[in-house]
Design an enzyme around this catalytic site. Structure first.
Site, PDB file in Angstrom:
ATOM      1  N   ASP A 124       0.688  -1.152   0.134  1.00 31.68           N
ATOM      2  CA  ASP A 124      -0.059  -0.029  -0.226  1.00 31.68           C
ATOM      3  C   ASP A 124       0.823   1.340  -0.058  1.00 31.68           C
ATOM      4  OD1 ASP A 124      -1.670   1.929   0.845  1.00 31.68           O
ATOM      5  OD2 ASP A 124      -1.855   1.391   2.440  1.00 31.68           O
TER       6      ASP A 124
ATOM      7  N   GLU B 143      -3.520   3.824  -2.392  1.00 32.76           N
ATOM      8  CA  GLU B 143      -3.812   3.720  -1.167  1.00 32.76           C
ATOM      9  C   GLU B 143      -5.382   3.956  -1.284  1.00 32.76           C
ATOM     10  OE1 GLU B 143      -2.805   4.327   3.496  1.00 32.76           O
ATOM     11  OE2 GLU B 143      -2.190   6.254   1.886  1.00 32.76           O
ATOM     12  N   GLU B 144      -6.070   5.543  -1.430  1.00 36.43           N
ATOM     13  CA  GLU B 144      -7.620   5.423  -1.009  1.00 36.43           C
ATOM     14  C   GLU B 144      -8.510   4.785  -1.977  1.00 36.43           C
ATOM     15  OE1 GLU B 144      -4.828   9.613  -0.599  1.00 36.43           O
ATOM     16  OE2 GLU B 144      -5.645   7.781  -2.244  1.00 36.43           O
TER      17      GLU B 144
END
Length: 559
Positions: A266, A284-285
């Protein structure tokens, strides 16, 4: 409930009250949830506008009326559920999902009490209950998917206190900013993010998953110690004689779609989740939207220091998607078919590591190279394997075998065993079961370690893109870290990055010539010195293997 009232207690951040060692909803909140659980005919919650009014009532009943939500949160809830959601989906949401989530919240006190009775037993008495995971405190939290669902329902209803979170270095977790951002320039991607979250709630109300997820804070102690691995200095990397692990390049595909036993990276913010609950919509989001159970880590995981990483095992994927950033789009349902381990966790392993943001020319300084390599190393290291290796080393030393090194940090590598796993028909590897001692010793060997030997690393352009890192250097840094962490392979997804067109050529050449971690580190440092002095503007891959160089020329560079 037996959680201690200490500095790491999660209780001040939960919407419940503790009385006589038991957890309860405040009476007014309890009545509101009971009404919501009976459906819109009783609660009259049948639109986004009314839902937000119910949220405000719940917040008032638990003492949060003085804590302000993000501007335009009310407009965001109304816009999504009353305009952007279809009438058919809206009837299901208010007629089935909201009542289902209310019933789940009514069970939250009992879910938590069961959790605290049983969590530590899962890890043989090791502390694993829900608590604040503070900086520099290694440890693990083990949660059922049902408890995670209840905590995320609290976030949807904005029921978590926020006033003291910043002083504990905790990210915000309520969904108010997620909905408020529907009125920003990122409206399209924000709508798609919310669709992923809504789909998750629809799924868990239809069929509650009964597995588990673990959240672990991993720490490389900054203080040097002979008791275990600590934060390495530049000399450590320069002197390492660990062989570089196999490196495979994927010019297409996504990390989350890989089908191997691998730790998936991540590309994290120092605050877990980054802008997942705000306007962010990059690597990541997106991962937090399609695997929403990751979001619950934001409740209790403090931000990461330079020597820390967060590993999450078992998060289920619920959504398919397309696009990236402003083009991100929820595509539909995803059925996660990953098998589960003995603790009920899906065999999806995700490690959050945060790169230095906007490093500019400073990324070529040794201190920054050390920081980034150590960050990846912390995330990639399997502590249980290392401890096992250390025990073998200690036993051999006590038997007066010459297996010591000048450095008190001990490394054993399963190189022969890993090669056999990758290529069992190779006659050179058949029967190989020795562990080579890392360092210039007399090639002593030990027994094989059967500890995640087949779990490699799946990664890509970590710390690049919005973070501004050099993708060529970052790929080498991750290779160094994966190799030193004894991982059997690294699978690298380039996402079409033009600067990495020669990555496969360079990595294969390097492996053929038998380079070690120390060899590659020295070349990265030499290249970085030249960049700092303005002696080269070439990318690292071109600098290392210029088109006009012969193999002999380049071999001399490593000597």
């Amino acid at each position: 409930m037996e959680q201690r009232e200490d500095l790491n207690s999660i209780l001040p951040f939960l919407p419940l009250i503790l009385r006589s060692s038991s957890l309860f909803w405040p009476s007014k909140a309890l009545e509101s949830l009971k009404a919501l659980a009976l459906g819109p005919d009783v609660s009259h919650v049948d639109s986004g506008e009314v839902l937000f009014d119910a949220i405000l009532d719940l917040r008032d009943s638990i003492g949060l009326s003085s804590e302000r939500l993000a501007s335009r949160t009310a407009d965001g809830y109304a816009l999504f559920f009353d305009e952007l959601m279809s009438r058919v989906d809206s009837r299901v949401w208010f007629g089935e999902v909201i009542p289902g989530l209310a019933r789940l919240l009514l069970r939250l006190p009992s879910l938590l009490e069961t959790h605290y009775r049983n969590a530590d037993e899962v890890f043989g008495g090791r502390k694993a209950g829900l608590r604040i995971m503070a900086q520099q405190e290694a440890g693990i939290v083990f949660l059922s998917q049902e408890l995670i669902a209840a905590l995320l329902a609290c976030a949807l209803f904005c029921l978590f206190a926020t006033s003291e979170r910043s002083v504990r270095y905790l990210p915000l977790i309520n969904f108010d900013r997620l909905f408020a951002a529907l009125h920003s320039h990122a409206k399209r991607s924000q709508e798609q993010k919310i669709k992923c979250i809504v789909h998750y709630f629809e799924r868990i109300c239809l069929c509650m998953p009964m597995g588990s997820v673990s959240f672990e804070r991993k720490v490389l102690p900054l203080k040097q110690s002979c008791d275990g691995i600590s934060y390495p200095e530049a000399a450590f990397w320069r002197k390492s004689t660990v062989s570089l692990c196999p490196f495979e390049v994927f010019s297409s595909g996504l990390i989350e779609d890989q089908q191997y036993e691998a730790l998936e990276v991540d590309f994290a913010n120092e605050f877990l989740g980054g802008g997942a609950l705000g306007r962010g919509c990059v690597q990541e989001e997106i991962r937090f939207m399609v695997n929403p159970e990751l979001i619950v880590g934001m409740l209790f995981m403090a931000s990461m220091g330079c020597n820390e990483a967060i590993e999450i095992v078992g998060a289920e994927r619920f959504s398919c998607y397309a696009g990236y950033g402003s083009s991100f789009c929820f595509v539909g349902d995803y059925l996660d078919k990953k098998p589960c381990d003995s603790m009920g966790r899906r065999k999806t392993r995700i490690v959050a590591i945060d790169a230095v943001c906007s490093p500019g020319i400073m990324q070529y300084e040794v201190d920054c190279l050390v920081r980034e390599t150590n960050k990846a190393f912390c995330g990639f290291l399997d502590a249980s394997k290392y401890q096992h290796c250390s025990k073998i080393f200690q036993d051999a030393d006590e038997n007066n075998n010459e297996v010591s090194t000048a450095n008190c940090n001990i490394f054993l590598v399963c190189e022969a065993n890993a090669k056999q796993a990758k290529d069992p028909d190779n006659s050179e590897n058949k029967g190989a079961s020795n562990l080579d001692l890392i360092g210039k010793t007399e090639n002593k060997s030990c027994q094989v370690i059967d500890s995640q030997v087949d779990i490699g690393i799946a990664t890509g352009n970590w710390g690049c893109g919005a973070f501004g890192g050099d993708p060529e250097i970052k790929s080498m840094i991750q290779w160094l870290a994966a190799s030193q962490a004894l991982r059997p392979f690294i699978h690298y997804y380039t996402f079409g990055e033009a600067a990495l067109q020669r990555l496969e050529q360079v990595t294969q050449w390097t492996l053929v010539h038998g380079w070690t971690v120390g060899d590659l580190w020295s070349m990265v440092v030499e290249y970085s010195f030249q960049r700092l002095r303005g002696e080269t503007n070439a990318g690292f891959l071109t600098w290392l293997l210029p088109d006009h160089s012969t193999s002999n020329d380049v071999q001399c560079m490593s000597e």
